[in-house]
Motif scaffolding. Structure first.
Motif, PDB file in Angstrom:
ATOM      1  N   PHE A 477      21.718 -33.214  42.641  1.00  0.00           N
ATOM      2  CA  PHE A 477      20.584 -33.110  43.399  1.00  0.00           C
ATOM      3  C   PHE A 477      20.932 -32.501  44.700  1.00  0.00           C
ATOM      4  N   GLU A 478      22.021 -32.875  45.690  1.00  0.00           N
ATOM      5  CA  GLU A 478      21.829 -32.379  46.834  1.00  0.00           C
ATOM      6  C   GLU A 478      22.853 -30.740  46.134  1.00  0.00           C
ATOM      7  N   ASN A 479      23.913 -30.994  44.627  1.00  0.00           N
ATOM      8  CA  ASN A 479      23.811 -29.209  44.061  1.00  0.00           C
ATOM      9  C   ASN A 479      22.589 -28.476  44.334  1.00  0.00           C
ATOM     10  N   GLN A 480      22.065 -28.883  44.079  1.00  0.00           N
ATOM     11  CA  GLN A 480      20.165 -28.085  43.516  1.00  0.00           C
ATOM     12  C   GLN A 480      20.479 -27.288  45.456  1.00  0.00           C
ATOM     13  N   ASN A 481      19.985 -27.815  45.982  1.00  0.00           N
ATOM     14  CA  ASN A 481      19.894 -26.927  47.277  1.00  0.00           C
ATOM     15  C   ASN A 481      20.995 -26.828  47.990  1.00  0.00           C
ATOM     16  N   LEU A 482      22.154 -26.718  47.195  1.00  0.00           N
ATOM     17  CA  LEU A 482      23.273 -26.323  48.135  1.00  0.00           C
ATOM     18  C   LEU A 482      24.246 -25.843  47.543  1.00  0.00           C
ATOM     19  N   ILE A 483      23.506 -24.959  46.379  1.00  0.00           N
ATOM     20  CA  ILE A 483      24.509 -24.045  45.976  1.00  0.00           C
ATOM     21  C   ILE A 483      24.565 -22.869  47.035  1.00  0.00           C
ATOM     22  N   GLN A 484      23.927 -22.593  47.916  1.00  0.00           N
ATOM     23  CA  GLN A 484      25.054 -21.311  48.849  1.00  0.00           C
ATOM     24  C   GLN A 484      26.122 -21.894  49.737  1.00  0.00           C
ATOM     25  N   LYS A 485      26.325 -23.363  49.876  1.00  0.00           N
ATOM     26  CA  LYS A 485      26.911 -23.988  50.952  1.00  0.00           C
ATOM     27  C   LYS A 485      28.397 -23.944  50.181  1.00  0.00           C
ATOM     28  N   ASN A 486      29.206 -23.572  50.189  1.00  0.00           N
ATOM     29  CA  ASN A 486      30.154 -24.280  48.851  1.00  0.00           C
ATOM     30  C   ASN A 486      31.760 -24.729  49.739  1.00  0.00           C
ATOM     31  N   ASN A 487      31.257 -24.986  50.670  1.00  0.00           N
ATOM     32  CA  ASN A 487      31.892 -25.184  51.837  1.00  0.00           C
ATOM     33  C   ASN A 487      32.097 -26.980  51.678  1.00  0.00           C
ATOM     34  N   ARG A 488      30.367 -27.222  51.087  1.00  0.00           N
ATOM     35  CA  ARG A 488      30.134 -28.731  50.961  1.00  0.00           C
ATOM     36  C   ARG A 488      30.523 -29.314  49.239  1.00  0.00           C
ATOM     37  N   VAL A 489      30.476 -28.014  48.778  1.00  0.00           N
ATOM     38  CA  VAL A 489      31.558 -28.467  47.052  1.00  0.00           C
ATOM     39  C   VAL A 489      32.239 -28.914  47.173  1.00  0.00           C
ATOM     40  N   GLN A 490      33.256 -27.970  48.659  1.00  0.00           N
ATOM     41  CA  GLN A 490      34.786 -28.397  48.593  1.00  0.00           C
ATOM     42  C   GLN A 490      34.787 -29.869  48.924  1.00  0.00           C
ATOM     43  N   GLN A 491      34.192 -30.337  49.530  1.00  0.00           N
ATOM     44  CA  GLN A 491      33.741 -31.770  50.688  1.00  0.00           C
ATOM     45  C   GLN A 491      34.301 -32.703  48.866  1.00  0.00           C
ATOM     46  N   TRP A 492      33.020 -32.363  48.271  1.00  0.00           N
ATOM     47  CA  TRP A 492      33.140 -33.482  46.663  1.00  0.00           C
ATOM     48  C   TRP A 492      34.048 -33.202  45.838  1.00  0.00           C
ATOM     49  N   VAL A 493      34.581 -32.728  45.817  1.00  0.00           N
ATOM     50  CA  VAL A 493      35.405 -32.221  44.930  1.00  0.00           C
ATOM     51  C   VAL A 493      36.589 -32.871  46.093  1.00  0.00           C
ATOM     52  N   ILE A 494      37.301 -32.562  46.623  1.00  0.00           N
ATOM     53  CA  ILE A 494      38.215 -32.961  47.838  1.00  0.00           C
ATOM     54  C   ILE A 494      38.002 -34.709  47.877  1.00  0.00           C
ATOM     55  N   ALA A 495      36.572 -35.526  47.831  1.00  0.00           N
ATOM     56  CA  ALA A 495      36.172 -36.732  47.305  1.00  0.00           C
ATOM     57  C   ALA A 495      36.354 -37.445  46.517  1.00  0.00           C
ATOM     58  N   SER A 496      36.126 -36.779  45.475  1.00  0.00           N
ATOM     59  CA  SER A 496      36.504 -37.138  43.810  1.00  0.00           C
ATOM     60  C   SER A 496      38.460 -37.035  43.424  1.00  0.00           C
ATOM     61  N   LEU A 497      38.196 -36.226  44.395  1.00  0.00           N
ATOM     62  CA  LEU A 497      40.044 -36.457  43.931  1.00  0.00           C
ATOM     63  C   LEU A 497      40.940 -37.858  44.542  1.00  0.00           C
ATOM     64  N   VAL A 498      39.980 -37.820  45.584  1.00  0.00           N
ATOM     65  CA  VAL A 498      40.293 -39.266  46.433  1.00  0.00           C
ATOM     66  C   VAL A 498      40.820 -40.280  45.918  1.00  0.00           C
ATOM     67  N   LEU A 499      39.046 -40.550  45.401  1.00  0.00           N
ATOM     68  CA  LEU A 499      38.827 -41.549  43.985  1.00  0.00           C
ATOM     69  C   LEU A 499      39.403 -41.395  43.312  1.00  0.00           C
ATOM     70  N   VAL A 500      39.544 -40.648  42.256  1.00  0.00           N
ATOM     71  CA  VAL A 500      40.737 -41.110  41.494  1.00  0.00           C
ATOM     72  C   VAL A 500      42.197 -41.399  41.683  1.00  0.00           C
ATOM     73  N   ALA A 501      42.594 -41.087  43.204  1.00  0.00           N
ATOM     74  CA  ALA A 501      44.220 -41.478  42.821  1.00  0.00           C
ATOM     75  C   ALA A 501      44.228 -42.350  43.708  1.00  0.00           C
ATOM     76  N   LEU A 502      42.667 -43.278  43.966  1.00  0.00           N
ATOM     77  CA  LEU A 502      42.425 -44.228  44.541  1.00  0.00           C
ATOM     78  C   LEU A 502      43.274 -45.181  43.165  1.00  0.00           C
ATOM     79  N   LEU A 503      41.427 -44.557  42.411  1.00  0.00           N
ATOM     80  CA  LEU A 503      41.842 -45.540  41.478  1.00  0.00           C
ATOM     81  C   LEU A 503      42.855 -45.580  41.013  1.00  0.00           C
ATOM     82  N   LEU A 504      43.682 -44.030  40.658  1.00  0.00           N
ATOM     83  CA  LEU A 504      44.957 -44.657  39.522  1.00  0.00           C
ATOM     84  C   LEU A 504      46.080 -45.270  41.223  1.00  0.00           C
ATOM     85  N   LEU A 505      45.659 -45.462  41.953  1.00  0.00           N
ATOM     86  CA  LEU A 505      46.759 -45.941  43.001  1.00  0.00           C
ATOM     87  C   LEU A 505      46.386 -47.936  42.322  1.00  0.00           C
ATOM     88  N   PHE A 506      45.141 -47.986  42.077  1.00  0.00           N
ATOM     89  CA  PHE A 506      44.945 -49.440  42.005  1.00  0.00           C
ATOM     90  C   PHE A 506      44.899 -49.804  40.039  1.00  0.00           C
TER      91      PHE A 506
END
Length: 731
Positions: A477-506
């Motif tokens: 939903f947010e990607n549809q409204n934030l197509i031109q805001k690449n910085n926030r997309v990058q934040q989501w990518v980083i958050a996803s990587l952190v989540l994957v890292a946490l899952l791996l640690l778990f």
């Protein structure tokens, strides 16, 4: 665990089906029927039978039922084992209802009046509560169904809270308080309720988290509680203080709860709190106060129901036993035995089945012990025989073992040695059978806990999937409204990587924990195996001593030695299943063993066993048969080869509140000379006893963080005499 499930199953089969709501119409009549499986014609027990006018009953163990009906009424025959069947009453003839039984363990889709998720959620949760005390796996299965999305709808926070609170209730009933704590916390995090917090405090106490329980209950007293909730919180505080032996605060909180219960006539709690106050007074030595409150609880319990009255009588009988008022105890035990005959099976099995004191075999055993405490052996014998008979019929090996051993001791006490020997042999046989049964129960309990953990993980996975799906929806939903805001997309990518890292640690942590638990289980099994090896080794050496007396034709000495040896063997066998025994018991075993060795080699050495008067024996435990091999080495390899009379000293000293020092000293020929005296064949063989002990100590130190340390050195510079210093730490 197997015993609990088996007894619940027997209760389901044998329970009668005549508790129902009957109609009062003059046109009504009692209809009799039977419910059977379509293919096999086998009767089905515990089936719900209900009319559209409200009459209700269940089938008994033979699948039969009786219910008050009128012509034209519609019967609904319901069970989780098959689909609901409807039958319209046409006449008063006995009917046979045939049903198609479903696959074992299946969880059926319920039929509800509406297709909404709200209706389905309530039905699944209600089903989970129905099976809560019968089948943990099935109950958790219904909670899992309740949490699954249905036709695009999502589970609300309130529904999540209800579901996880129900899971906590299941865990607590099946004695998994650690899981219950996690689920109650999850429930409270969704929607905080007073009942949920009260249950969490109770789970903390059941898991021995007493400070957390006390803290939470004290916080609850500041909230706006109902009268019943207030009584429950005060009772929880009393229970927690009792568990940590703060008897003054325990009684104070029980009394506060009792005052509220009396003021608002909360009858069941009045009975329970009188009983609990009496128990605390009894424990703390205030016998008069305890007797007063027990009288109150006994009178109140008799007004509730027969089973509650019997429970309270048993507590009072235990109180009389502790105060050595055996005549009153015997009177109450006999009343309990008579009243147990009148209690329905449906009431009797609500206890923890064979672990409950409210069984004929246990009450007969307790009554016999009361007679034995008064040296009235002949009056005790019939009760012990009844206890053994009841225990055999109900497969209660624990009581059968204890009663058989006690009967052997009674016959020995009155001089009937043939019957004493007969019952002792029977006791040994029951002990072996009980060992096998305990091994099987341990295996089944492990499988049960594993199954529960898998189902719990399934629910956690569902919750994670739900959260992940919600995250994806929000991201799209947010990607549809934030197509031109690449910085926030990058934040989501980083958050996803952190989540994957946490899952791996778990996942890595879970794997590490699993390996650690497996290693611990292997160590426990190895210790059990080593303990099992110790008994034949010890028996073989002891029998060699008996053989020597017989070889010398010293029949009198052999008989005396055998008598002492049988006492020692009984104590050794009783402790053989235990990982640890009280230090006092180990000292008693050691005294008896040294006495036997001195009896054989009395011309070779004198001995002394001393215990520091400051040593708190009740606070320390020790693995059974840990000291005996060192004493055996001192006698057999040091003292018996000495030309003059030697000395053996064993001293127990408390170094600090956490440590005991055990010193075994002999002035024998020493280890060096002892090795020189060995034959070539003896040199090739390694002492099984010492090797066993070294392995046990290594495993114990790995499991319990250096619990035992052993140092062996010569006493004198000429290498004569040996001293073993064993350091034992508190758990």
């Amino acid at each position: 665990m197997r015993t609990v499930l088996l007894s619940i199953f027997m209760f389901l089969i044998l329970g009668t089906g005549y508790a129902q709501v009957r109609k009062t119409s003059k046109d009504s009549f009692v209809l009799k029927g039977v419910v059977v499986e379509d293919e096999t014609n086998k009767p089905i027990a515990r089936v719900n039978v209900e009319t559209n006018n409200g009459a209700y009953t269940t089938t008994n163990g033979n699948g039969e039922f009786s219910i008050s009906v009128e012509i034209g009424d519609e019967l609904s025959i319901k069970s989780d084992a098959f689909k609901t069947v409807y039958y319209t009453i046409k006449d008063s003839q006995k009917i046979t209802i045939k049903v198609q039984k479903a696959e074992e363990g299946a969880i059926h889709e319920p039929v509800v009046s509406s297709s909404s998720k709200k209706d389905l959620f309530s039905v699944y949760i209600d089903s989970a509560k129905v099976f809560l005390k019968k089948d943990a796996g099935k109950s958790i299965g219904y909670v899992t169904k309740a949490l699954q999305p249905y036709r695009g709808t999502s589970v609300t926070k309130k529904q999540n809270a209800i579901a996880f609170e129900t899971l906590g209730d299941i865990n607590l009933f099946w004695k998994q308080p650690d899981l219950a704590i996690d689920n109650y916390k999850r429930s409270i995090s969704e929607v905080e309720t007073l009942d949920g917090r009260i249950k969490l405090a109770h789970a903390f106490r059941m898991n021995s988290n007493y400070q957390e329980s006390l803290s939470l209950n004290k916080e609850l007293l500041k909230a706006s509680l109902s009268n019943y909730q207030k009584v429950t919180v005060y009772e929880g505080l009393g229970d927690a203080y009792k568990a940590i032996n703060d008897h003054v605060k325990s009684v104070f909180n029980y009394q506060k709860g009792l005052d509220v219960a009396n003021a608002h006539r909360i009858t069941p709690k009045i009975t329970d709190l009188n009983s609990k106050i009496a128990e605390v007074y009894s424990i703390s030595g205030a016998s008069e106060e305890a007797a007063q409150y027990f009288d109150n609880s006994l009178n109140l319990a008799q007004k509730e129901n027969p089973k509650r009255a019997v429970e309270e009588k048993n507590k009072v009988a235990d109180f009389y036993n502790r105060n050595r008022n055996f005549d009153k105890e015997i009177k109450l035990r006999n009343e309990i035995l008579n009243e147990l005959k009148d209690i329905d099976d449906s009431e009797a099995v609500t206890e923890e089945v064979q672990n409950s004191p409210l069984t004929p075999q246990r009450q007969n055993y307790y009554t016999a012990n009361a007679y034995i405490s008064q040296d009235r052996y002949n009056e005790a014998i019939p009760y012990l025989e009844k206890s053994i008979s009841e225990a055999e019929s109900k497969e209660d090996l624990v009581v059968e073992k204890d009663a058989t051993r006690k009967l052997s001791e009674v016959y020995k006490g009155i001089g009937n040695f043939s019957k004493a020997a007969e019952n002792y042999e029977r006791y040994v046989a029951v002990l072996d059978e009980l060992y096998v049964k305990k091994e099987q129960e341990l295996s089944q309990a492990t499988r049960f806990n594993k199954e529960i953990a898998l189902k719990q993980n399934r629910i956690t996975s569902l919750e994670n999937e739900r959260e992940l799906n919600e995250s994806r929806y929000k991201l799209a939903f947010e990607n549809q409204n934030l197509i031109q805001k690449n910085n926030r997309v990058q934040q989501w990518v980083i958050a996803s990587l952190v989540l994957v890292a946490l899952l791996l640690l778990f996942a890595a942590y879970a794997q590490y924990k699993s390996v650690k638990q497996q290693r611990y289980a292997n160590n426990v099994l190895a210790l059990k195996s080593l303990r099992t090896q110790m008994n034949p080794h010890f028996i073989f050496n002891a029998l060699n001593s008996v053989n020597s007396f017989i070889a010398m034709s010293d029949e009198r000495a052999a008989n005396k030695y055998l008598s002492e040896f049988s006492q020692l063997m009984r104590n050794v066998l009783e402790n053989s299943d235990e990982d640890f025994i009280p230090l006092r018991k180990e000292i008693e075993l050691l005294e008896l063993y040294v006495k036997l060795e001195h009896f054989r080699f009395k011309d070779k050495f004198d001995y002394a066993i001393t215990v520091d008067e400051n040593l708190q024996l009740s606070e320390f435990v020790i693995p059974p048969m840990l000291l005996q091999p060192y004493v055996e080495n001192a006698v057999w390899h040091g003292l018996r080869y000495k030309e003059e009379k030697g000395a053996l000293t064993i001293h127990f000293k408390q170094l600090n509140p956490e440590t005991v020092i055990i010193t075994i000293t002999d002035d024998g020929i020493g280890r060096t000379k002892s090795k020189l005296l060995k034959t070539e064949n003896q040199k090739k063989q390694k002492s099984k006893g010492m090797g066993n002990i070294q392995k046990r100590i290594t495993i114990l130190n790995e499991m319990h963080k250096d619990k035992v340390a052993v140092a062996i050195h010569n006493v004198s510079e000429n290498e004569e005499g040996t001293q073993v210093v064993l350091t034992l730490k508190k758990d």
